[in-house]
Write a protein that holds these residues in place. Structure first.
Motif, PDB file in Angstrom:
ATOM      1  N   MET B 338      20.328  27.484  63.070  1.00 37.77           N
ATOM      2  CA  MET B 338      19.497  27.203  64.378  1.00 37.77           C
ATOM      3  C   MET B 338      20.623  26.871  65.433  1.00 37.77           C
ATOM      4  SD  MET B 338      16.121  25.302  62.945  1.00 37.77           S
ATOM      5  CE  MET B 338      15.767  24.498  64.230  1.00 37.77           C
ATOM      6  N   ASP B 339      21.547  26.520  64.996  1.00 38.78           N
ATOM      7  CA  ASP B 339      22.585  26.034  66.054  1.00 38.78           C
ATOM      8  C   ASP B 339      23.508  27.404  66.505  1.00 38.78           C
ATOM      9  OD1 ASP B 339      22.353  23.213  65.971  1.00 38.78           O
ATOM     10  OD2 ASP B 339      24.233  22.904  64.238  1.00 38.78           O
ATOM     11  N   ALA B 342      20.885  28.757  68.770  1.00 39.69           N
ATOM     12  CA  ALA B 342      20.890  28.086  69.999  1.00 39.69           C
ATOM     13  C   ALA B 342      22.113  28.697  71.084  1.00 39.69           C
ATOM     14  CB  ALA B 342      20.616  26.858  69.725  1.00 39.69           C
ATOM     15  N   PHE B 363      11.673  25.661  61.815  1.00 41.37           N
ATOM     16  CA  PHE B 363      12.306  26.814  62.312  1.00 41.37           C
ATOM     17  C   PHE B 363      11.206  27.285  63.453  1.00 41.37           C
ATOM     18  CE2 PHE B 363      13.439  31.294  63.007  1.00 41.37           C
ATOM     19  CZ  PHE B 363      14.669  31.274  62.855  1.00 41.37           C
ATOM     20  N   LEU B 364       9.993  27.520  63.459  1.00 35.34           N
ATOM     21  CA  LEU B 364       8.912  27.920  64.360  1.00 35.34           C
ATOM     22  C   LEU B 364       8.809  26.791  65.405  1.00 35.34           C
ATOM     23  CD1 LEU B 364       8.095  30.054  62.130  1.00 35.34           C
ATOM     24  CD2 LEU B 364       6.074  30.044  63.570  1.00 35.34           C
ATOM     25  N   ALA B 365       8.853  25.697  65.157  1.00 34.82           N
ATOM     26  CA  ALA B 365       8.837  24.681  66.184  1.00 34.82           C
ATOM     27  C   ALA B 365      10.071  24.582  67.133  1.00 34.82           C
ATOM     28  CB  ALA B 365       8.498  23.374  65.606  1.00 34.82           C
ATOM     29  N   GLN B 366      11.187  24.614  66.668  1.00 30.10           N
ATOM     30  CA  GLN B 366      12.429  24.420  67.364  1.00 30.10           C
ATOM     31  C   GLN B 366      13.374  25.509  67.919  1.00 30.10           C
ATOM     32  OE1 GLN B 366      14.686  21.206  64.963  1.00 30.10           O
ATOM     33  NE2 GLN B 366      12.792  20.039  64.678  1.00 30.10           N
ATOM     34  N   VAL B 367      13.042  26.577  67.519  1.00 29.93           N
ATOM     35  CA  VAL B 367      13.813  27.608  67.987  1.00 29.93           C
ATOM     36  C   VAL B 367      13.286  28.152  69.272  1.00 29.93           C
ATOM     37  CG1 VAL B 367      14.464  30.087  67.488  1.00 29.93           C
ATOM     38  CG2 VAL B 367      14.839  28.416  65.762  1.00 29.93           C
ATOM     39  N   ASP B 368      14.153  28.270  70.367  1.00 30.83           N
ATOM     40  CA  ASP B 368      13.760  28.281  71.640  1.00 30.83           C
ATOM     41  C   ASP B 368      13.753  29.743  72.018  1.00 30.83           C
ATOM     42  OD1 ASP B 368      12.713  27.446  73.841  1.00 30.83           O
ATOM     43  OD2 ASP B 368      14.730  26.960  74.827  1.00 30.83           O
ATOM     44  N   SER B 369      13.148  30.685  71.459  1.00 31.56           N
ATOM     45  CA  SER B 369      12.994  32.179  71.989  1.00 31.56           C
ATOM     46  C   SER B 369      11.644  32.460  72.273  1.00 31.56           C
ATOM     47  CB  SER B 369      13.619  32.934  70.781  1.00 31.56           C
ATOM     48  OG  SER B 369      15.056  32.788  70.621  1.00 31.56           O
ATOM     49  N   ALA B 370      11.523  33.698  72.937  1.00 28.26           N
ATOM     50  CA  ALA B 370      10.056  34.296  73.463  1.00 28.26           C
ATOM     51  C   ALA B 370       9.224  34.267  72.339  1.00 28.26           C
ATOM     52  CB  ALA B 370      10.394  35.382  74.404  1.00 28.26           C
ATOM     53  N   SER B 371       9.909  35.078  70.954  1.00 25.62           N
ATOM     54  CA  SER B 371       8.990  35.123  69.980  1.00 25.62           C
ATOM     55  C   SER B 371       9.787  34.751  68.772  1.00 25.62           C
ATOM     56  CB  SER B 371       8.978  36.725  69.546  1.00 25.62           C
ATOM     57  OG  SER B 371       7.924  37.214  70.427  1.00 25.62           O
ATOM     58  N   VAL B 372       9.243  33.884  68.138  1.00 27.96           N
ATOM     59  CA  VAL B 372       9.871  33.258  66.760  1.00 27.96           C
ATOM     60  C   VAL B 372       8.842  33.497  65.724  1.00 27.96           C
ATOM     61  CG1 VAL B 372      10.758  30.827  65.680  1.00 27.96           C
ATOM     62  CG2 VAL B 372      10.503  31.548  68.235  1.00 27.96           C
ATOM     63  N   MET B 373       9.410  34.175  64.660  1.00 25.89           N
ATOM     64  CA  MET B 373       8.807  34.645  63.316  1.00 25.89           C
ATOM     65  C   MET B 373       8.972  34.151  62.012  1.00 25.89           C
ATOM     66  SD  MET B 373       9.049  38.718  64.546  1.00 25.89           S
ATOM     67  CE  MET B 373       8.011  39.025  66.089  1.00 25.89           C
TER      68      MET B 373
END
Lengths: 425, 425
Positions: B338-339, B342, B363-373
């Motif tokens: 995740m780092d 980011a 992962f779904l909550a914290q990854v800051d992208s338009a789509s997180v799968m």
């Protein structure tokens, strides 16, 4: 101090803090909000002392009474800040809200999750209570904040900043989640609005000049609030009792606010009895009317005081008076009223007063403003009245957030996808 | 031709048409879409002839084969345009949708209504089919459009524009609802992106250079789509069969697309058997691996061909290859992954492969992208796959529209208020 380097450091800190804040749970954010409230109460004396420095500097620099009034922090101001923090802690956390989940033919499950924007920069003028308002809304919505207050409120803002930092720390959140800029150098603003790598959105709160300057220079998205040139259209099928109450309330409830009516559009059939009766009430309240040719002709039967009644000039249709002045125009029908609104409105708030179903339906669908109302005073266009709990501003933009901006306007939605080893054919 | 005046006229026409379009009902908009489809079929010969002019000019000017291929209109291309129009006419109309209506303690009833943005400017490069795609999405969402295609496709776009105008006319809508700019002068683009009074949002479709240039100069909001540096993280608790399928699909399904994986993040426990087996498949498909130090050390046991395996350099973590090249990095755990995301992601799409509930949730909550799968190939990040019916682009911005932008991304929401003579106390 090298302002560029200082602001870059602020930006990097904010970006790092924003990741921790986005990962914080609702309980931790609420704990911080209440801890900040406790700090404000405990540090009341220091805040009042800091404010006294700003007030005396303001007096020396010849600030006018209205500005000094906005700058002043009293015990009651601190109580209001504490109350605001408590209210925001009680609101539902917008982050993590999942919506629109559905299965797609491919077998994946797709929906949206509400997430913080990241880093919000707020630039404001003299009111130090904005420091707490803005910090608490951003904190609740999971955003790191960079705050740049007015130089008149510098000491007050720094004293409040200490309370915020202590509250964040005691809740186990990074102190850099809310950073109050420690310089009054204007270069700090220029740096802040041109660092898209560290700042996701800018909210300017202040006069039109400030907002236009920032919008013109910014390389970061701006949630902006420009004029409120609000209209009320009174239809010939209006309930005239309601129309009168709304027309008076929309103009005279408060004059200096963006959701006050600035132009009254009247169906021409109302130019005699209704207009004259309404004008009497405005005049009693000290409102000057700037009337179109036909309404002027009608009103001059009953008034010859140029302080009360003037012929409208072209500029009147495009002016946000923020004062006891009202432009009045007769229109042939609702389409005329809508054309006038399309040409002159600032896109803030418009209201129709009519009992006619089809006209109300069409007005609501086709008038292109942030708030469109039927049979209600424009004064309701407000985050509290709309149930947002609080607002960080009222956007006259169409992009992203429109109208009163509360917690939701400080968030974005990302797509989330659940699969079970799904690949694309 | 005075470009400034020409563009101002285009802008004024678009603004006027946008009001009529916002008032058009769904049936009328659908009728126009289908009428445009009929015109395309009827004018097939003229379109192909116009395209032949562009193609021969392109060959003379030395356009490469890939560009010529994008420029070419075949009978099949026109069939696809017709199909697209039919599909969009079958989608639900986003305009007028009312949501979140509720009564407030004051007695007013408040909610939101979805409305067109107004005027959408679209700037694109060589593919003439974008003219139809963009026009039809904007028309369905009630927006007037100003289209500026690439100069290589000038004759093709003008021929298509005639069909659009005829279709609009036959459905009783203003021809100015879709205006295709009749000059290839670059000053037209500069004018279009600096007229906020006439244009509400700009959608640039094309290479990174185009988008960056437009974003830098624009005085209008831009829905922008920059890089797709997408990551897949394979966790030590992954189902390795699923992981292999996803890792292969995300990279090799198509190389030149923004939702292809560019960096594979592997839990370090997978560096032997799993990584080597996966690498064999990539190599069979002609994919070059750019491996971090540890994964390189592992893979060089089984490969000494520098065309297949290279040590990764720093730049590899920030590169959108759009090619059969994949960066591979071992990470100690999900936090490391995740780092890395980011620090290096472009915010487009990331996927985790793991059977671990808590990790997937985080992962779904914290990854800051338009789509997180979770457990799905990044290739699903697409308007059709998400059920939007069609897309005008994929936004890597957080403001307004994020990820695939369909009809909803071309709309805004205004507040609507119903009262019964309500005034504010």
């Amino acid at each position: 101090m090298n302002i560029e380097n200082y602001m870059r450091e602020i930006g990097q800190n904010a970006r790092a803090a924003s990741r921790l804040l986005a990962a914080a749970d609702s309980g931790q954010k609420n704990k911080a909000l209440l801890a900040i409230a406790d700090e404000l109460k405990a540090c009341q004396e220091q805040i009042l002392a800091a404010n006294a420095l700003d007030m005396s500097a303001g007096r020396e620099n010849g600030l006018d009474e209205a500005l000094l009034d906005r700058l002043a922090i009293r015990e009651q101001t601190i109580e209001q800040m504490v109350e605001g923090l408590e209210q925001i802690s009680a609101l539902a956390d917008p982050c993590g809200e999942i919506s629109d989940m559905s299965y797609r033919p491919s077998g994946i499950q797709v929906g949206k999750m509400r997430v913080p924007l990241g880093v919000v920069g707020i630039i404001y003028e003299s009111r130090p209570n904005v420091t707490i308002d803005a910090a608490s809304l951003c904190l609740k919505s999971g955003n790191a904040t960079i705050l740049r207050g007015g130089k008149e409120a510098f000491h007050s803002n720094q004293a409040i900043a200490k309370c915020i930092a202590a509250g964040l720390k005691s809740a186990g959140l990074p102190e850099e989640a809310v950073q109050v800029i420690e310089t009054t150098d204007r270069a700090a603003v220029s740096a802040m609005i041109t660092m898209p790598e560290y700042v996701d959105v800018i909210v300017p709160r202040g006069g039109k000049g400030l907002i236009e300057r920032i919008s013109a220079e910014a390389k970061v998205s701006v949630i902006k609030h420009l004029d409120g040139i609000c209209h009320v259209y009174v239809d010939d099928k209006a309930d005239l009792e309601k129309a009168k109450a709304i027309a008076i309330n929309a103009k005279t409830h408060r004059y200096g606010v963006c959701n006050a009516m600035e132009t009254l559009l009247l169906h021409e059939s109302l130019k005699e009895e209704f207009l004259k009766a309404l004008a009497e009430v405005y005049w009693q309240k000290g409102v000057q009317l700037r009337a179109c040719e036909k309404s002027y002709a009608s009103l001059k039967d009953v008034c010859s005081d140029p302080e009360r009644l003037k012929p409208a000039e072209d500029a009147d249709w495009d002016t946000e008076y923020l004062a006891p002045i009202l432009a009045v125009k007769l229109v042939a029908n609702m389409s005329d009223a809508m054309d006038h609104i399309a040409a002159h409105s600032s896109g803030h708030t418009e209201s129709i007063v009519s009992e006619d179903y089809s006209r109300v339906r069409r007005f609501l669908a086709q008038v292109d403003s942030a708030s469109v109302m039927a049979n209600a005073s424009t004064r309701f266009a407000d985050g509290f009245e709309y149930g947002l709990g609080a607002e960080i501003g009222i956007s006259t933009d169409k992009i992203h957030a429109r109208g009163p901006v509360g917690l939701q306007g400080l968030t974005s939605q990302k797509w989330i996808v659940f699969g079970d080893g799904h690949i694309r054919d």
